[in-house]
Design an enzyme around this catalytic site. Structure first.
Site, short mmCIF file in Angstrom:
data_model
loop_
_atom_site.label_atom_id
_atom_site.label_comp_id
_atom_site.label_asym_id
_atom_site.label_seq_id
_atom_site.Cartn_x
_atom_site.Cartn_y
_atom_site.Cartn_z
CG ASP A 188 -0.19 0.10 2.54
OD1 ASP A 188 0.88 -0.53 2.65
OD2 ASP A 188 -0.64 0.81 3.46
CG HIS A 487 -1.54 -7.48 -1.75
ND1 HIS A 487 -2.79 -7.72 -2.27
CD2 HIS A 487 -1.66 -6.33 -1.03
CE1 HIS A 487 -3.63 -6.77 -1.88
NE2 HIS A 487 -2.97 -5.92 -1.12
CG ASP A 532 3.54 -16.08 -6.64
OD1 ASP A 532 3.33 -14.89 -6.34
OD2 ASP A 532 4.23 -16.43 -7.63
CD GLU A 541 0.74 -5.64 1.91
OE1 GLU A 541 -0.16 -6.22 2.52
OE2 GLU A 541 0.84 -4.40 1.87
#
Ligand code: 9MR
Ligand code: 9MR
Length: 561
Positions: A188, A487, A532, A541
């Protein structure tokens, strides 16, 4: 005979009967042994082991070029591992020290190719530092340094709102502040003080503990070639941001800077949601105090003015935390980004960490009791790292003993482990648990000279580069089998097939299986709870703190040879 051996036996018998009764079925070779090892390889004088699952009892090492067998050995007795549900044997070949490229052979099976080389980790250490450059907020990532991964600047963060939870008399709700630079935390685009602090401390510590290797890493970033080592230039980008997170009025530090919710899988420059600083907390303020105190001494030779600034900020933060001893993070209702909260955990380790770094830097006594027992460092706990830093500067028998109690518990675990690792408990970011344990072990070697700790550190480190039941090297771009679908917003949103290189994927985590739907996780075993897949933020992530400790361990192992 144990259960698994009986099953294999029955299986072979059944196969033999089928084959003899039905000549039209082609004879198939028996299923081969499975081999998991460090896919990059090993240091010539280091500990070397691989995990083997199957019925063979011996192994060979084959030179890739000459195809000659250069070493042979027996596998250890089989041992069952609860965490993966496998019965495994170890191939230990530390005695083989000749540099080269090899494969391990067991029965008809052959491992990934690996190297034995004095510089076997140099490239991956460098890449794991370079990874942070790709995460710099507020600046264009130039082709000159990033090649295909060049991108536009994202998140200038020069107009960030004071969230209601962070409002004060001098900065009421909605006040705009400037809080540029810093690294994106993970997949993020948030910037979080608690996680930033443990990351910069781990990376400044490897510089302090092993300057001869850490100081030489060259990452080809805009600052390369200046007087400051590249590693410190990289860390500085985040320290500059962290300084802006302190309220100049009272010294308290905001917990995080994020949008109200996570954006979609878009490139940084496409994410234009307004961003906020959210409440001051004691954890963020003490962690900040610790990092800034350390930065003050680490950067002093390169930038004395910056060093002074860091120390003033640290002391001011410490004073705030003395008056606000237990302000825990509470996620406001309108915010849903990462919490990095720890309401169930006392803040004595944060206090010890800050006090210790301040004492080392100033030579004055900042009082805080040692939280015992010390635990393996993580974003929630910096005490053992602080202990390492103190022991690096002065002798303290009591603290050394407390640290060695921790190291001994890890050593014992590794020596009894079927998989030859110090960890068998799995949770979010398990890769970093292995790495943090390896960090404690390698530091125990540094202060004790006992080789067993170094061997255990190496073996636990090998997990992350492939010696695990998934057969995955968890560092993107390194190893034969490595995550392709992390991610990670930029890796997903750019047009490039390969993810950004040098990032440590979180690794197996039996909790939070709802991220991709429980059915996506095929194995019930915790050590195999990894997929994965892009959706799997709970196992795949990446995050700065996980990379920070990878930098530490790969550099330390290299430095210790
Ligand atoms: O992308 C987010 C990731 O960075 C976080 O670690 C994770 C847990 O907080 O959440 C991810 O965002 C997901 C959100 O929690 C639920 N909806 C889907 C989001 C993207 O997968
Ligand atoms: O690393 C964090 C892990 O220990 C927590 O269990 C998890 C859920 O709270 O959050 C992880 O941190 C994430 C953060 O909240 C948001 N950015 C992505 C981080 C890595 O997944």
């Amino acid at each position: 005979m144990n259960k698994n051996v009986i099953l294999v036996f029955i299986g072979s018998l059944a196969m033999a009967i089928i084959l003899s009764c039905n000549p039209s079925i082609q004879a198939v070779s028996p299923p081969g042994d499975t081999i998991h090892l460090n896919q990059l390889g090993y240091l010539p004088d280091g500990y070397k082991s691989a995990v083997v699952i199957g019925s063979s009892e011996s192994f060979n090492i084959l030179d890739v070029q000459s195809q000659a067998i250069v070493h042979a050995g027996n596998l250890s007795e089989p041992q069952y591992w609860d965490a993966s549900g496998e019965t495994v044997r170890l191939a230990e070949f530390s005695a083989f020290t000749t540099p080269g490229s090899y494969r391990l052979q067991v029965g008809t099976s052959s491992s990934h190719e690996f190297d034995i080389d004095r510089n076997v980790y140099t490239e991956v250490s460098t890449a794991s530092v370079k990874a942070f450059y790709f995460h710099r907020a507020g600046v264009e990532i130039d082709e000159k340094y990033a090649g295909a991964y060049a991108r536009a600047a994202g998140h200038p963060d020069t107009e960030v709102g004071i969230h209601a939870s962070a409002a004060s008399a001098s900065r009421p709700e909605g006040t705009m502040i400037s809080s540029p630079k810093g690294w994106y935390d993970a997949g993020d685009y948030g910037k979080y003080i608690v996680n930033s602090a443990i990351t910069v401390t781990t990376m400044m510590s490897v510089f302090e503990h092993y300057p001869e290797v850490a100081g030489m890493l060259t990452t080809n970033v805009p600052e390369s070639g200046d007087e400051t080592p590249d590693l410190l230039d990289e860390i500085r980008w985040n320290l500059d941001w962290m300084l802006t997170m302190q309220d100049p009025e009272d010294g308290g530090v905001y917990h995080k800077l994020t949008a109200k919710s996570f954006p979609g899988m878009i490139m940084p420059e496409m994410d234009t949601d307004s961003r906020w600083v959210v409440m001051k907390t004691t954890a963020a303020t003490l962690d900040f105090a610790a990092s800034m105190a350390q930065a003050s001494r680490v950067y002093k030779p390169y930038d004395p003015i910056f060093s002074e600034k860091c120390l003033r900020a640290s002391i001011k933060a410490w004073e705030w935390a003395r008056k606000n001893v237990d302000v825990y993070y509470v996620q406001p209702e309108d915010i849903s980004t990462g919490a990095y909260g720890q309401s169930d955990k006392p803040l004595n380790d944060e206090k010890f960490w800050a006090a210790t770094e301040l004492s080392i830097t100033t030579g004055e006594k900042y009082e805080a009791p040692v939280p015992t027992p010390l635990i393996v460092p993580e974003w929630r706990d910096g005490a053992a790292l602080a202990a390492m830093d103190l022991l690096n500067h002065q002798s303290d028998e009591a603290l050394k003993q407390a640290f060695m109690v921790l190291a001994d518990s890890l050593l014992k675990e590794q020596m009894n482990s079927a998989y030859d690792v110090s960890n068998d408990a799995f949770r979010w970011g398990s890769s970093s648990d292995f790495l943090n344990q390896a960090m404690v072990l390698i530091y125990a070697y540094k202060i004790s000279g006992e080789k067993a700790y170094k061997d255990a550190a190496q073996s636990t480190f090998d997990w992350v580069l492939g010696k695990n039941p998934n057969g995955v090297s968890f560092v993107t771009g390194f190893g034969d089998k490595t995550p392709m679908h992390i991610h990670h917003r930029p890796s997903e949103a750019d047009e490039i097939k390969e993810p950004l290189p040098g990032w440590v994927s979180g690794g197996p985590n039996p909790e939070n299986k709802e991220d991709c739907g429980a059915d996506a996780y095929l194995s019930p075993y915790p050590a195999k709870a990894f997929i994965d897949e892009l959706c799997s933020y709970a196992t795949n992530e990446v995050a700065i703190n996980w990379n920070g400790v990878f930098v530490y361990v790969s550099v330390a192992l290299d430095a210790e040879g």
